[in-house]
Motif scaffolding. Structure first.
Motif, PDB file in Angstrom:
ATOM      1  N   ILE A 371       0.837  -1.211   0.000  1.00 14.31           N
ATOM      2  CA  ILE A 371       0.000   0.000   0.000  1.00 14.31           C
ATOM      3  C   ILE A 371       0.863   1.248   0.000  1.00 14.31           C
ATOM      4  N   ILE A 372       1.851   1.280   0.880  1.00 18.40           N
ATOM      5  CA  ILE A 372       2.713   2.462   0.977  1.00 18.40           C
ATOM      6  C   ILE A 372       3.451   2.720  -0.324  1.00 18.40           C
ATOM      7  N   GLN A 373       3.960   1.648  -0.934  1.00 17.19           N
ATOM      8  CA  GLN A 373       4.647   1.819  -2.222  1.00 17.19           C
ATOM      9  C   GLN A 373       3.710   2.352  -3.285  1.00 17.19           C
ATOM     10  N   SER A 374       2.489   1.834  -3.316  1.00 11.90           N
ATOM     11  CA  SER A 374       1.531   2.274  -4.333  1.00 11.90           C
ATOM     12  C   SER A 374       1.186   3.751  -4.169  1.00 11.90           C
ATOM     13  N   ILE A 375       0.937   4.155  -2.929  1.00  6.65           N
ATOM     14  CA  ILE A 375       0.543   5.543  -2.678  1.00  6.65           C
ATOM     15  C   ILE A 375       1.701   6.503  -2.904  1.00  6.65           C
ATOM     16  N   ALA A 376       2.858   6.139  -2.378  1.00  2.00           N
ATOM     17  CA  ALA A 376       4.010   7.055  -2.425  1.00  2.00           C
ATOM     18  C   ALA A 376       4.652   7.148  -3.802  1.00  2.00           C
ATOM     19  N   ASN A 377       4.262   6.264  -4.713  1.00  2.00           N
ATOM     20  CA  ASN A 377       4.835   6.296  -6.054  1.00  2.00           C
ATOM     21  C   ASN A 377       3.810   6.685  -7.128  1.00  2.00           C
ATOM     22  N   VAL A 378       2.675   7.239  -6.706  1.00  2.00           N
ATOM     23  CA  VAL A 378       1.727   7.777  -7.681  1.00  2.00           C
ATOM     24  C   VAL A 378       2.424   8.924  -8.428  1.00  2.00           C
ATOM     25  N   PRO A 379       2.464   8.894  -9.746  1.00  2.00           N
ATOM     26  CA  PRO A 379       3.187   9.922 -10.497  1.00  2.00           C
ATOM     27  C   PRO A 379       2.532  11.289 -10.361  1.00  2.00           C
ATOM     28  N   ALA A 380       3.295  12.301 -10.699  1.00  2.00           N
ATOM     29  CA  ALA A 380       2.786  13.676 -10.592  1.00  2.00           C
ATOM     30  C   ALA A 380       1.537  13.837 -11.439  1.00  2.00           C
TER      31      ALA A 380
END
Length: 380
Positions: A371-380
């Motif tokens: 979850i953390i990886q998915s959220i924190a790597n959402v592109p600009a």
């Protein structure tokens, strides 16, 4: 159980033993423990004390693009009172029985309702959420957040967006000395939060529960400016005429939603948007047409409503009322999701014999990693 999983459980147990319990929580041990965790992670931390003896601690992991809105993983350091005579074990001993059940205040939930609501429209992996989450945070996500980041760092990974873990005091009694003040503080604004992750609730079945939507609180203040004059005249462009049009627009929308609610027995109150005129202000004396009038509307917006479109509608109502009519929202929101990977677990938040099985705790760590990886790597 692997050594890293055992170490994670031991950390969890050690934190559960800290007695930051109301009515007189001592936050010193909690802050000391969290500082040690930050040091082990190799991450900077900062203590902000807005109210004396109520420290807020923030641990930060800078992303590869720190200019992007960041992710907030929030928890709190106080716990509710206990009644030891109703517990099988000392509620601050974090006793682990032969089945791996850990008994302690805070294993499932340290708090009930945080005195701040985060709401917005968020687009995450092609899912749109309209959210107003009252925070329910506990030791579980706190320790799993830390352990998830520990393992990501150990793998040499670094997120696109910065991640901030905040640990706030006073939550159990309303957050007035903690988060309520922190969100208005310069140190919070510097974090540039774009998304918040908080705790959900245990689920007695094999399923997981995700909290992604409640009615959003929209407090809308409308200001009508116009031509002043004597109360005996027909003044063109006066604020009162504009305000009448504004009120008519809001209350007509209210009538539509009430009719929808009354005509369909299957609908609950949360399925419709309520609107109420709650404040009116302006004027100097009875015979003077004022240059400005204000009105505040309390809107509770159902999750099925597109908030961007609703704001466009409000803007149109103001435009239709005439020149000099403006609006603003009286509170700030953030997109948020409430989730705790606690399945096959009885709901015991704030209850006697609050517990969590160590296997459930350990299985939640890789879930949080994803979850953390998915959220924190959402592109600009």
């Amino acid at each position: 159980m692997s050594k890293k999983d055992k170490d994670a459980v031991d950390n969890f147990i050690n934190y559960l033993k800290i007695k930051a319990v109301h009515p007189e929580p001592d936050y010193g041990e909690s802050i000391r423990f969290l500082k040690e965790q930050a040091q082990e992670l190799g991450l900077p931390c900062k203590v902000i004390e807005i109210v004396k003896n109520n420290p807020i601690l923030v641990i930060s992991w800078e992303g590869t693009n720190p200019n992007l809105p960041a992710v907030l993983l929030n928890s709190h350091t106080d716990v509710v009172p206990v009644f030891p005579e109703f517990w099988k074990y000392d509620p601050f001993s974090a006793h682990k029985d032969e089945k791996g059940d850990i008994y302690a205040r805070g294993t499932q939930n340290q708090n009930q309702i945080m005195n701040i609501n985060f709401h917005c429209i968020s687009k995450l992996e092609n899912i749109k959420f309209s959210i107003n989450v009252s925070f329910m945070l506990n030791y579980l996500p706190l320790e799993e957040y830390i352990e998830a980041i520990r393992r990501l760092k150990a793998e040499g990974k670094r997120p696109l967006r910065s991640i901030h873990m905040s640990f706030v005091p006073d939550e159990e009694v309303g957050g007035h000395k903690g988060m309520e003040l922190f969100v208005h503080h310069d140190e919070f604004k510097k974090l540039n939060i774009g998304f918040a992750l908080d705790e959900g609730l245990a689920n007695p079945t094999n399923a997981f529960t995700v909290f992604y939507g409640e009615r959003c609180v929209h407090w809308v203040e409308v200001t009508c400016s116009g031509n002043p004059g004597h109360g005996s005249r027909f003044v063109v462009g006066d604020p009162g005429t504009k305000m009448r049009k504004v009120i008519n627009s809001f209350m007509s929308f209210r009538d539509e939603q009430e009719e929808k609610f009354r005509s369909d027995p299957s609908l609950r109150l949360g399925d419709v948007t309520t609107t109420n005129l709650t404040c009116l202000s302006g004027g100097v004396q009875p015979n003077v047409i004022p240059a400005e009038l204000k009105a505040v509307f309390d809107m509770r917006v159902t999750p099925t409503v597109d908030l961007a479109k609703l704001e466009q509608t409000i803007a149109q109502w103001c435009k239709d009322a005439g020149d000099g009519v403006t609006y603003k929202f009286l509170q700030v929101g953030l997109p948020a999701i409430g989730f705790s990977p606690m399945n096959n677990t009885p709901i015991l938040l704030h209850d006697h014999n609050e517990l969590l099985n160590e296997e459930v705790f350990v299985k939640g760590i890789p879930i949080y990693i994803e979850i953390i990886q998915s959220i924190a790597n959402v592109p600009a």
